[in-house]
Write a protein that holds these residues in place. Structure first.
Motif, PDB file in Angstrom:
ATOM      1  N   THR A   1      -2.854   6.682 -10.989  1.00  0.00           N
ATOM      2  CA  THR A   1      -1.581   6.292 -11.601  1.00  0.00           C
ATOM      3  C   THR A   1      -1.810   5.659 -12.970  1.00  0.00           C
ATOM      4  O   THR A   1      -1.046   5.917 -13.917  1.00  0.00           O
ATOM      5  N   ILE A   2      -2.840   4.840 -13.102  1.00  0.00           N
ATOM      6  CA  ILE A   2      -3.188   4.255 -14.398  1.00  0.00           C
ATOM      7  C   ILE A   2      -3.481   5.363 -15.408  1.00  0.00           C
ATOM      8  O   ILE A   2      -2.957   5.364 -16.539  1.00  0.00           O
ATOM      9  N   GLU A   3      -4.311   6.311 -14.997  1.00  0.00           N
ATOM     10  CA  GLU A   3      -4.689   7.398 -15.901  1.00  0.00           C
ATOM     11  C   GLU A   3      -3.493   8.278 -16.235  1.00  0.00           C
ATOM     12  O   GLU A   3      -3.266   8.614 -17.410  1.00  0.00           O
ATOM     13  N   ASP A   4      -2.713   8.641 -15.228  1.00  0.00           N
ATOM     14  CA  ASP A   4      -1.556   9.507 -15.463  1.00  0.00           C
ATOM     15  C   ASP A   4      -0.500   8.818 -16.324  1.00  0.00           C
ATOM     16  O   ASP A   4       0.130   9.462 -17.174  1.00  0.00           O
ATOM     17  N   THR A   5      -0.299   7.523 -16.118  1.00  0.00           N
ATOM     18  CA  THR A   5       0.706   6.799 -16.897  1.00  0.00           C
ATOM     19  C   THR A   5       0.383   6.857 -18.380  1.00  0.00           C
ATOM     20  O   THR A   5       1.254   7.168 -19.209  1.00  0.00           O
ATOM     21  N   TRP A   6      -0.858   6.554 -18.730  1.00  0.00           N
ATOM     22  CA  TRP A   6      -1.228   6.600 -20.153  1.00  0.00           C
ATOM     23  C   TRP A   6      -1.141   8.021 -20.705  1.00  0.00           C
ATOM     24  O   TRP A   6      -0.567   8.229 -21.782  1.00  0.00           O
ATOM     25  N   ASN A   7      -1.697   9.000 -20.006  1.00  0.00           N
ATOM     26  CA  ASN A   7      -1.721  10.370 -20.523  1.00  0.00           C
ATOM     27  C   ASN A   7      -0.322  10.942 -20.669  1.00  0.00           C
ATOM     28  O   ASN A   7      -0.023  11.627 -21.663  1.00  0.00           O
ATOM     29  N   LEU A   8       0.550  10.665 -19.697  1.00  0.00           N
ATOM     30  CA  LEU A   8       1.928  11.146 -19.796  1.00  0.00           C
ATOM     31  C   LEU A   8       2.689  10.430 -20.907  1.00  0.00           C
ATOM     32  O   LEU A   8       3.480  11.049 -21.633  1.00  0.00           O
ATOM     33  N   PHE A   9       2.475   9.128 -21.036  1.00  0.00           N
ATOM     34  CA  PHE A   9       3.105   8.381 -22.127  1.00  0.00           C
ATOM     35  C   PHE A   9       2.692   8.962 -23.473  1.00  0.00           C
ATOM     36  O   PHE A   9       3.541   9.203 -24.346  1.00  0.00           O
TER      37      PHE A   9
ATOM     38  N   GLY B   1       0.792  -1.228   0.000  1.00  0.00           N
ATOM     39  CA  GLY B   1       0.000   0.000   0.000  1.00  0.00           C
ATOM     40  C   GLY B   1       0.820   1.272   0.000  1.00  0.00           C
ATOM     41  O   GLY B   1       0.378   2.297   0.518  1.00  0.00           O
ATOM     42  N   VAL B   2       2.008   1.233  -0.613  1.00  0.00           N
ATOM     43  CA  VAL B   2       2.886   2.405  -0.669  1.00  0.00           C
ATOM     44  C   VAL B   2       2.565   3.232  -1.916  1.00  0.00           C
ATOM     45  O   VAL B   2       2.473   2.689  -3.020  1.00  0.00           O
ATOM     46  N   GLU B   3       2.412   4.519  -1.752  1.00  0.00           N
ATOM     47  CA  GLU B   3       2.208   5.417  -2.885  1.00  0.00           C
ATOM     48  C   GLU B   3       3.565   5.902  -3.402  1.00  0.00           C
ATOM     49  O   GLU B   3       4.412   6.333  -2.616  1.00  0.00           O
ATOM     50  N   TYR B   4       3.738   5.831  -4.724  1.00  0.00           N
ATOM     51  CA  TYR B   4       4.973   6.277  -5.365  1.00  0.00           C
ATOM     52  C   TYR B   4       4.651   7.486  -6.236  1.00  0.00           C
ATOM     53  O   TYR B   4       4.148   7.338  -7.352  1.00  0.00           O
ATOM     54  N   PRO B   5       4.933   8.689  -5.738  1.00  0.00           N
ATOM     55  CA  PRO B   5       4.473   9.905  -6.418  1.00  0.00           C
ATOM     56  C   PRO B   5       5.065  10.126  -7.801  1.00  0.00           C
ATOM     57  O   PRO B   5       4.469  10.834  -8.623  1.00  0.00           O
ATOM     58  N   LEU B   6       6.215   9.527  -8.094  1.00  0.00           N
ATOM     59  CA  LEU B   6       6.866   9.737  -9.384  1.00  0.00           C
ATOM     60  C   LEU B   6       6.735   8.547 -10.326  1.00  0.00           C
ATOM     61  O   LEU B   6       7.302   8.557 -11.418  1.00  0.00           O
ATOM     62  N   LEU B   7       5.988   7.527  -9.927  1.00  0.00           N
ATOM     63  CA  LEU B   7       5.918   6.309 -10.735  1.00  0.00           C
ATOM     64  C   LEU B   7       5.392   6.585 -12.138  1.00  0.00           C
ATOM     65  O   LEU B   7       5.995   6.166 -13.130  1.00  0.00           O
ATOM     66  N   ALA B   8       4.265   7.258 -12.255  1.00  0.00           N
ATOM     67  CA  ALA B   8       3.688   7.512 -13.577  1.00  0.00           C
ATOM     68  C   ALA B   8       4.622   8.348 -14.439  1.00  0.00           C
ATOM     69  O   ALA B   8       4.789   8.090 -15.635  1.00  0.00           O
ATOM     70  N   GLU B   9       5.242   9.351 -13.830  1.00  0.00           N
ATOM     71  CA  GLU B   9       6.184  10.209 -14.553  1.00  0.00           C
ATOM     72  C   GLU B   9       7.355   9.389 -15.088  1.00  0.00           C
ATOM     73  O   GLU B   9       7.732   9.507 -16.269  1.00  0.00           O
ATOM     74  N   HIS B  10       7.919   8.542 -14.250  1.00  0.00           N
ATOM     75  CA  HIS B  10       9.114   7.785 -14.640  1.00  0.00           C
ATOM     76  C   HIS B  10       8.804   6.676 -15.636  1.00  0.00           C
ATOM     77  O   HIS B  10       9.522   6.508 -16.634  1.00  0.00           O
ATOM     78  N   ILE B  11       7.765   5.895 -15.389  1.00  0.00           N
ATOM     79  CA  ILE B  11       7.507   4.755 -16.274  1.00  0.00           C
ATOM     80  C   ILE B  11       7.009   5.228 -17.630  1.00  0.00           C
ATOM     81  O   ILE B  11       7.306   4.611 -18.658  1.00  0.00           O
ATOM     82  N   SER B  12       6.292   6.342 -17.666  1.00  0.00           N
ATOM     83  CA  SER B  12       5.868   6.895 -18.957  1.00  0.00           C
ATOM     84  C   SER B  12       7.073   7.394 -19.742  1.00  0.00           C
ATOM     85  O   SER B  12       7.126   7.268 -20.970  1.00  0.00           O
TER      86      SER B  12
END
Length: 418
Positions: free
Chosen positions: A300-308, A131-142
């Motif tokens: 995170t799902i939404e941000d990952t796609w939109n940033l990608f 249950g850890v939140e990773y604030p930069l995950l979407a930014e980095h993986i995208s």
């Protein structure tokens, strides 16, 4: 070369090997005999050793000539280590902040020495379970997906460069065939390797094997997986192939790399985030109902796609007059046309992402290799309930993916599964 012939290493022989390889021994300090060595492989395919010396460290990964979690009854080429090393170097070239550096590769020994991602780095899947939140995950993986997929495609490369690279990675055929089997074939038929939470999901597994519409869609995706050489993809980009801290995201284990459809990588990651979402109710307790965390996963799902999407298009715009031969600038020479082809490209990529993501979800519930997100839920009834909801969404996405047009609609569909 430390050893002239292949042999699996243990802790003792690994020390002998390191002593014979200056590019490794030089990173550890003077007392090579005083190394700390720990085997940390997940048990599926390879040996993985963390090696720590007095003044440095690294990871050694060695491929075995069989699938480790099955045994010698399921042979597997050691050459996968070569393709993993090449992919790590190529992806690291374009996205060095998110790919560990390769220090050494030995083709005879099927062995890679690379940067040790020291604590507090952990496997992303374990962080999601905790249950850890990773604030930069979407930014980095995208960033990783946009840069690695774009630069290995015909949007950036010439046809000659692309064909040459495709030809080299055709040699990774055994791991591609393994993916074909476990993702696109076994879950849809009776197979000795399939398993699921029984008896709770017996009917669900049987329904998948008898769903003609589902089989028609998976056949189309299998053909696309085999036939389409769109870019150099990681090939196994799930949440156990990513190591994280609150500030760092590192993509590891591209041994399944080959030239395939971009949506297979993007879908694998998104599909595993969705599995993590549906598993949360199984990890909830009186102190934490996980509702807030589930909302973070959806964002995170939404941000990952939109940033990608944003980053990929920015790279395309930047290099639209370059050497890429997919859309020649002499033809696609005005902003309106450029927008039109980009829109069509991403519509297709979005639908591929949904289809491949759904296929990866299904195989993790009724196929051979499952995910800890669900497996760590000790109550069978509760685990099966979580898995059933994930299966319901996966079947919807696989069969109706062309009806969805943006990631917000997918998040809405996830919310509706109760």
């Amino acid at each position: 070369m430390a050893f002239a012939e292949y042999r699996p290493l243990d802790e003792k022989s690994l020390v002998e090997y390191i002593k014979a390889v200056p590019s490794l021994s030089s990173k550890l300090g003077d007392n090579i005999d005083g190394l700390t060595i720990k085997e940390v492989g997940d048990g599926n395919l390879n040996f993985v050793y963390i090696v720590i010396g007095s003044s440095g460290s690294f990871v050694i990964k060695q491929a075995l000539p069989y699938i480790r979690c099955i045994g010698e009854s399921w042979p597997m080429t050691k050459e996968r280590a070569y393709f993993e090393a090449v992919a790590l170097k190529e992806h690291g070239r374009w996205c060095p902040d998110n790919v560990p550096e390769v220090y050494h590769f030995d083709r005879t020994m099927s062995l890679i020495g690379m940067r040790y991602l020291e604590p507090p780095h952990i496997i992303l899947r374990k962080g999601l379970i905790a249950g850890v939140e990773y604030p930069l995950l979407a930014e980095h993986i995208s960033e990783y997906m946009a840069k690695t997929l774009f630069h290995a495609s015909l949007l950036y490369r010439s046809t000659t460069e692309h064909k040459s690279a495709v030809a080299e990675f055709c040699g990774n055929v055994e791991l591609c065939r393994l993916t074909e089997q476990v993702v696109f074939s076994d879950p849809y038929k009776v197979s000795q390797y399939n398993r699921w939470t029984s008896p709770h999901l017996d009917h669900d597994a049987d329904a998948i094997r008898n769903d003609n519409a589902l089989k028609a869609e998976i056949a189309e995706l299998k053909s696309k997986f085999i036939e389409r050489t769109q870019a150099l993809i990681h090939g196994d980009l799930h949440t156990s192939s990513v190591m994280v801290t609150l500030e760092s995201t590192q993509v590891i284990d591209p041994e399944f790399a080959f030239y395939g459809p971009m949506g297979f990588d993007v879908g694998a990651f998104m599909g595993n985030l969705i599995l993590a979402y549906f598993s949360q109710d199984g990890h909830a307790d009186g102190n934490n109902d996980r509702k807030k965390y589930k909302e973070w996963i959806l964002r995170t799902i939404e941000d990952t796609w939109n940033l990608f999407h944003k980053k990929f298009i920015a790279l395309w715009d930047k290099h639209k007059d370059g050497s890429g031969e997919a859309y020649l600038p002499a033809i696609y020479n005005n902003p309106e046309l450029q927008h039109l082809v980009q829109k069509k490209y991403f519509e297709d990529l979005f639908h591929d992402t949904l289809g491949f993501g759904a296929a990866k979800m299904i195989r993790r519930i009724v196929g051979v290799a499952h995910v800890e997100d669900f497996e760590s839920i000790t109550d069978d009834t509760k685990r099966a309930s979580c898995e059933r909801r994930a299966l319901e969404l996966a079947k919807l996405l696989l069969k109706q993916r062309r009806k969805f047009h943006d990631i917000g609609e997918i998040v809405a569909a996830i919310r509706q599964i109760q």
